[in-house]
Each structure stands twice: as structure tokens, then as C-alpha cells.
Design a protein around this motif. Structure first.
Motif, PDB file in Angstrom:
ATOM      1  N   LEU A 276       0.579  -1.425   0.161  1.00  0.00           N
ATOM      2  CA  LEU A 276      -0.169   0.126  -0.136  1.00  0.00           C
ATOM      3  C   LEU A 276       0.666   1.352   0.120  1.00  0.00           C
ATOM      4  N   GLU A 277       0.450   2.340  -0.053  1.00  0.00           N
ATOM      5  CA  GLU A 277       1.101   4.160  -0.519  1.00  0.00           C
ATOM      6  C   GLU A 277       1.537   4.120   1.124  1.00  0.00           C
ATOM      7  N   TYR A 278       3.055   4.593   1.517  1.00  0.00           N
ATOM      8  CA  TYR A 278       2.652   5.031   2.583  1.00  0.00           C
ATOM      9  C   TYR A 278       2.357   5.945   3.239  1.00  0.00           C
ATOM     10  N   MET A 279       1.312   6.205   4.317  1.00  0.00           N
ATOM     11  CA  MET A 279       1.582   7.818   5.184  1.00  0.00           C
ATOM     12  C   MET A 279       2.420   8.070   5.814  1.00  0.00           C
ATOM     13  N   ASP A 280       2.813   8.876   5.289  1.00  0.00           N
ATOM     14  CA  ASP A 280       4.128   9.443   6.218  1.00  0.00           C
ATOM     15  C   ASP A 280       3.625  11.073   7.423  1.00  0.00           C
ATOM     16  N   GLY A 281       2.234  11.084   7.550  1.00  0.00           N
ATOM     17  CA  GLY A 281       2.165  11.151   8.926  1.00  0.00           C
ATOM     18  C   GLY A 281       1.826  10.406  10.168  1.00  0.00           C
ATOM     19  N   GLY A 282       1.740   9.645   9.293  1.00  0.00           N
ATOM     20  CA  GLY A 282       1.627   8.500  10.817  1.00  0.00           C
ATOM     21  C   GLY A 282      -0.052   7.835  10.877  1.00  0.00           C
ATOM     22  N   SER A 283      -0.399   7.213  12.463  1.00  0.00           N
ATOM     23  CA  SER A 283      -2.496   7.269  12.181  1.00  0.00           C
ATOM     24  C   SER A 283      -2.517   8.099  12.989  1.00  0.00           C
ATOM     25  N   LEU A 284      -3.701   8.569  13.310  1.00  0.00           N
ATOM     26  CA  LEU A 284      -4.619  10.071  13.872  1.00  0.00           C
ATOM     27  C   LEU A 284      -4.216   9.048  15.393  1.00  0.00           C
ATOM     28  N   ALA A 285      -3.818   7.735  16.372  1.00  0.00           N
ATOM     29  CA  ALA A 285      -3.806   7.199  16.905  1.00  0.00           C
ATOM     30  C   ALA A 285      -2.722   8.076  18.095  1.00  0.00           C
ATOM     31  N   ASN A 286      -1.558   8.142  17.026  1.00  0.00           N
ATOM     32  CA  ASN A 286      -0.165   8.907  17.423  1.00  0.00           C
ATOM     33  C   ASN A 286      -0.507  10.553  17.901  1.00  0.00           C
ATOM     34  N   VAL A 287      -0.720  10.761  17.284  1.00  0.00           N
ATOM     35  CA  VAL A 287      -1.561  12.410  16.721  1.00  0.00           C
ATOM     36  C   VAL A 287      -1.924  12.835  18.587  1.00  0.00           C
ATOM     37  N   VAL A 288      -2.956  11.831  18.252  1.00  0.00           N
ATOM     38  CA  VAL A 288      -3.963  12.434  19.769  1.00  0.00           C
ATOM     39  C   VAL A 288      -3.238  11.794  20.948  1.00  0.00           C
ATOM     40  N   SER A 289      -2.179  11.069  20.849  1.00  0.00           N
ATOM     41  CA  SER A 289      -2.117  10.176  22.204  1.00  0.00           C
ATOM     42  C   SER A 289      -0.645  11.168  22.262  1.00  0.00           C
ATOM     43  N   ASP A 290      -0.095  12.226  21.739  1.00  0.00           N
ATOM     44  CA  ASP A 290       0.982  13.777  22.530  1.00  0.00           C
ATOM     45  C   ASP A 290      -0.072  14.235  22.711  1.00  0.00           C
ATOM     46  N   LYS A 291      -1.071  15.429  22.201  1.00  0.00           N
ATOM     47  CA  LYS A 291      -1.749  16.602  22.167  1.00  0.00           C
ATOM     48  C   LYS A 291      -3.180  16.146  21.339  1.00  0.00           C
ATOM     49  N   ARG A 292      -4.137  17.721  22.677  1.00  0.00           N
ATOM     50  CA  ARG A 292      -5.674  17.553  22.161  1.00  0.00           C
ATOM     51  C   ARG A 292      -5.181  18.717  20.729  1.00  0.00           C
ATOM     52  N   LEU A 293      -6.718  17.671  19.732  1.00  0.00           N
ATOM     53  CA  LEU A 293      -6.576  18.648  18.324  1.00  0.00           C
ATOM     54  C   LEU A 293      -7.167  19.751  18.565  1.00  0.00           C
TER      55      LEU A 293
END
Length: 448
Positions: A276-293
């Protein structure tokens, strides 16, 4: 005598006048005192009104304080209950990690065994080739020592090469037969669905970037172009052939800007490998574990996900596992849905499903209750993702699975006003998280 009486009359009159004056003065003093008292009463009444107003304000503040204390008490109880469940969750995670390590160890041993078998087959082939060459050389020496006929026979070298080719073909057929026994349905579909090439030759720089109950996800690079790709290994023993084929066909045929792009697929070592294509931003789970959007980013993610869901639902596909770890991000701002291992394809004869699949805390109430459900289970899950983005975690995430299922089936999502979210976001999430399916918005309706 008359003068005395007149004198007494005058004195009496003067005394009466003095008394009248005194009485008038006393009356004036009383009136003045009464006026002062009325003014004081009026002032006291004003103060009383002010005090009553302040008392009402204090009562309202006290009521609000009591409500806040009650909310804090409930949160404290929930946190205490969460704390009690953390140990069990950690133990469960440790058991899963141990099971995963065992499975990886078995896979490694299986791969080593197959490599050994491959080497042994090559050695047997080489030994057979040497034997054929030796027999041919002996036959040639015998023919050289014996009288030659007028028409000499053809050389034995072509027959030896044919034997070698036959051995190679036989070994390839044996490998294909071994693969077909592990996943016969994919082999019957032929190369139109999966390839049987060597992944390790085409892709290099393998790195594990994720794992789950159904397999492992790797990052690799195309050896020819240098392009980064994501390779998902599907363990057929855990996911099953039918589910693997469904995921492969859906992601292969349903192309959309908000769905991760399928490149190709392979069948190797009894597993299916999706490139599959590689998504260089990672998963949304990685983002919300670090900060609130912030609300603007939450709105963007929800809009992009709704566009992907509207496309899937229009094509009669339910994802059934929408959550932050299955939403991938690109550094260019792209948002795409991934992992279709639990998806369902609806047909006119079967427009509803009942199977309880998905991830517990993101399941819709009708799913945990075992009721028939349709595509709107995905919009419920997206509403939970919205809470996840705003608060950092999904509701009931620290509860046991049974307790979480009970709460979802009974209460649905927590009261949104308790989460202290902006009004616009609360309204949108309220449309996603309606317990009544008929009142819940579809993906297309929520886009509008």
C-alpha cells in the motif's frame, strides 16, 4: 380680688402657651424622629433587597459548586475504577505481547524451515545434475571404446538439460502446491488477485511500523524506484481466507482520495502481503496520544473521513472498525481510511448485519446489543473518534470489555456537555452519536 384672679388667669394662660409650645416642640421632635426612622427603614429595606439578591447569587453559586463537586466525584470514582482496571489491562497486554512474541518466533522458525527445505531441494537438484553428467560421461567413454555405428546416436547433454529443467519445474509445482494448500481460494483466483513473486527482491529496507491480531505492517522501499511503501502481512491462520480476500478486493477495487491506495499483493509463506501507499504522517492515534486537536483540525479530519465513508456506503461497504489507529495522515494534509479487515459488503438480499465485530469502545449501541445494523455504525464510530481527538481518549477506554459493552448499550456515549466541548463540535458529535439510528446522521447527511 378681681386683680388676683386676672393675674392667675394670665399666669395660667402663659403656662398653657408654654405647654402648647413644649407640646409642639415635642411633636416636631417626634415627627423628625419618625421621618428619620422611616428613612432608616427604607435604607434597611434596600439593604434587605441587596442581601436577598446576594443570597440568591450565593445559592446559585452553591448549586453550581455542588454540581461541579458531583461531577468531580463521578470523575474521581471513574478514575479510581480505571485505576483498578489498569492492572488487568496491563496484564492482558503482557499476555498479548507474549502471544505475539511466540507467534513471531514460530513464523521465524517456519521461514527458516522453508529456507532449509529450499536449500535441500537445490542441493538435490545439483546432485541429480552431477549424477546425470557423470552417467553421460561414462556412457560416452563406453561408446568411445566400443565400435561406432554408421549413424552415431545423439549426445546425452540435451537429455541431461531436460532432466534438470524437469526437476526445476517439479520443484516449482511442489512449492505452488504447498502454497495452495494454505490458501487454495487465492491460488484459484490466479495472478489477477495476487502475485507469487519474491517480495524481498523487489522491496528492501524492511522496518516494522505496526502490528495487530491479524498480522504485521512494515515500511519498505521499492528497490527499483526508491519509493517508500507500507506492506501489510495478513496472517491467514488468525484472519481467515475469506476475510483476507474481502479486504484485498475492497481496497483493490474501491479507489478514493480518502482511502489508502492499493499498489499490489503477494502470496508468500502461507500469508497474504498487501503493498500500500506509505502515509508519512502516521496514524491519528499517534497524534492524539501526544496532544489535543483544536476544533479546526478536528473538523478537517471528520470531513475527510466522512467523504471516504460516504463513498464506501454508496458502494455498499461498511468499514466496521473506524478508530484513530485506522485513520492515516499525510504530511501534505491528506487523511485516509485504512485497515479493511473487518469490513462487510452488503447485497440486496442481505442489507443488514448482526455480527459483533469491531473495537469495543468505538462500537455503536446496536452492534453491542446484537441488533441488525447498517452503514450508520461507521458514523457513530467517527463520533467517538471526534471525542478521542478533543479529549485524548475514547469513552470507557479503561473499562473492561464487558463493562464497556454494557455502558454503550445502555447509555451510549457520555453526556457531551460534561466534556466541556465547543457548542459547534457538540452539535456535530450529537448528530453522530444518536442512540436512535433513524435520528443519527448518515455520512452523506453529515457532509451537508
Amino acid at each position: 380680688m378681681g386683680s388676683e384672679l386676672q393675674q392667675e388667669h394670665l399666669e395660667a394662660q402663659e403656662l398653657l402657651e408654654q405647654r402648647e409650645k413644649s407640646l409642639a416642640e415635642v411633636q416636631r421632635e417626634q415627627e423628625k424622629s419618625l421621618l428619620e426612622m422611616k428613612q432608616e427603614v427604607a435604607i434597611l429595606q434596600c439593604k434587605k433587597v441587596e442581601l436577598l439578591h446576594k443570597v440568591r447569587q450565593l445559592q446559585q453559586k452553591l448549586k453550581q459548586s455542588r454540581q461541579q463537586v458531583e461531577c468531580l466525584r463521578l470523575e474521581l470514582e471513574e478514575e479510581q475504577e480505571n485505576g483498578q482496571n489498569i492492572k488487568a489491562e496491563l496484564q492482558d497486554a503482557q499476555r498479548k505481547m507474549k502471544a505475539m512474541e511466540k507467534r513471531h518466533k514460530k513464523e521465524k522458525e517456519k521461514m527458516q524451515e522453508m529456507q532449509l527445505q529450499h536449500r535441500l531441494a537445490e542441493e538435490k537438484q545439483m546432485d541429480a545434475g552431477h549424477a546425470i553428467k557423470a552417467a553421460a560421461a561414462a556412457a560416452s567413454s563406453r561408446e568411445a571404446s566400443s565400435p561406432q555405428p554408421e549413424n552415431p546416436s545423439t549426445s546425452s547433454s540435451p537429455s541431461s538439460s531436460q532432466e534438470a529443467e524437469w526437476l526445476c519445474q517439479e520443484r516449482e509445482e511442489q512449492c505452488l502446491e504447498l502454497l495452495s494448500t494454505s490458501c487454495a481460494f487465492l491460488v484459484r483466483l490466479g495472478r489477477h488477485v495476487v502475485s507469487l513473486g519474491n517480495l524481498e527482491e523487489k522491496y528492501t529496507g524492511w522496518e516494522v511500523i505496526g502490528s495487530g491480531s491479524f498480522g504485521t505492517v512494515y515500511k519498505a522501499f521499492d528497490a527499483a524506484t526508491g519509493r517508500a511503501v507500507a506492506v501489510k502481512q495478513i496472517d491467514l491462520q488468525h484472519q481467515g481466507c475469506e476475510e483476507a480476500l474481502r479486504e484485498l478486493l475492497v481496497i483493490r477495487e474501491k479507489k478514493n482520495p480518502n482511502i489508502v491506495t492499493y499498489l499490489e499483493s503477494y502470496l508468500a509463506n502461507g500469508d497474504v502481503w498487501l503493498v500500500l501507499e506509505y502515509m508519512d504522517g502516521g496514524s491519528l492515534a499517534n497524534v492524539v496520544s501526544d496532544k489535543r486537536l483544536v476544533v479546526g483540525h478536528i473538523a478537517t479530519v471528520c470531513r475527510e473521513c466522512l467523504q471516504g465513508l460516504a463513498f464506501l456506503h454508496a458502494n455498499q461497504v461498511i468499514h466496521r472498525d473506524i478508530k484513530s489507529s485506522n485513520i492515516l495522515l499525510g504530511r501534505d494534509g491528506s487523511v485516509k481510511l485504512a485497515d479493511f479487515g473487518l469490513c462487510a459488503v452488503l447485497i440486496p438480499e442481505r442489507s443488514k448485519r448482526r455480527s459483533m465485530v469491531g473495537t469495543t469502545c468505538w462500537m455503536a449501541p446496536e452492534v453491542v446489543r446484537g441488533e441488525p445494523y447498517g452503514p450508520k455504525v461507521d458514523t457513530w464510530s467517527l463520533g467517538i473518534v471526534g471525542i478521542e481527538m478533543a479529549k485524548g481518549r475514547a469513552p470507557y477506554i479503561w473499562k473492561t470489555q464487558d463493562r464497556a459493552k454494557y455502558l454503550i448499550g445502555k447509555r451510549g456515549a457520555p453526556y457531551l456537555h460534561k466534556l466541556r466541548l465547543p457548542s459547534g463540535l457538540c452539535e456535530f458529535l450529537g448528530c453522530c452519536l444518536q442512540m436512535d439510528v433513524d435520528r443519527r446522521g448518515s455520512a452523506q447527511e453529515l457532509l451537508q
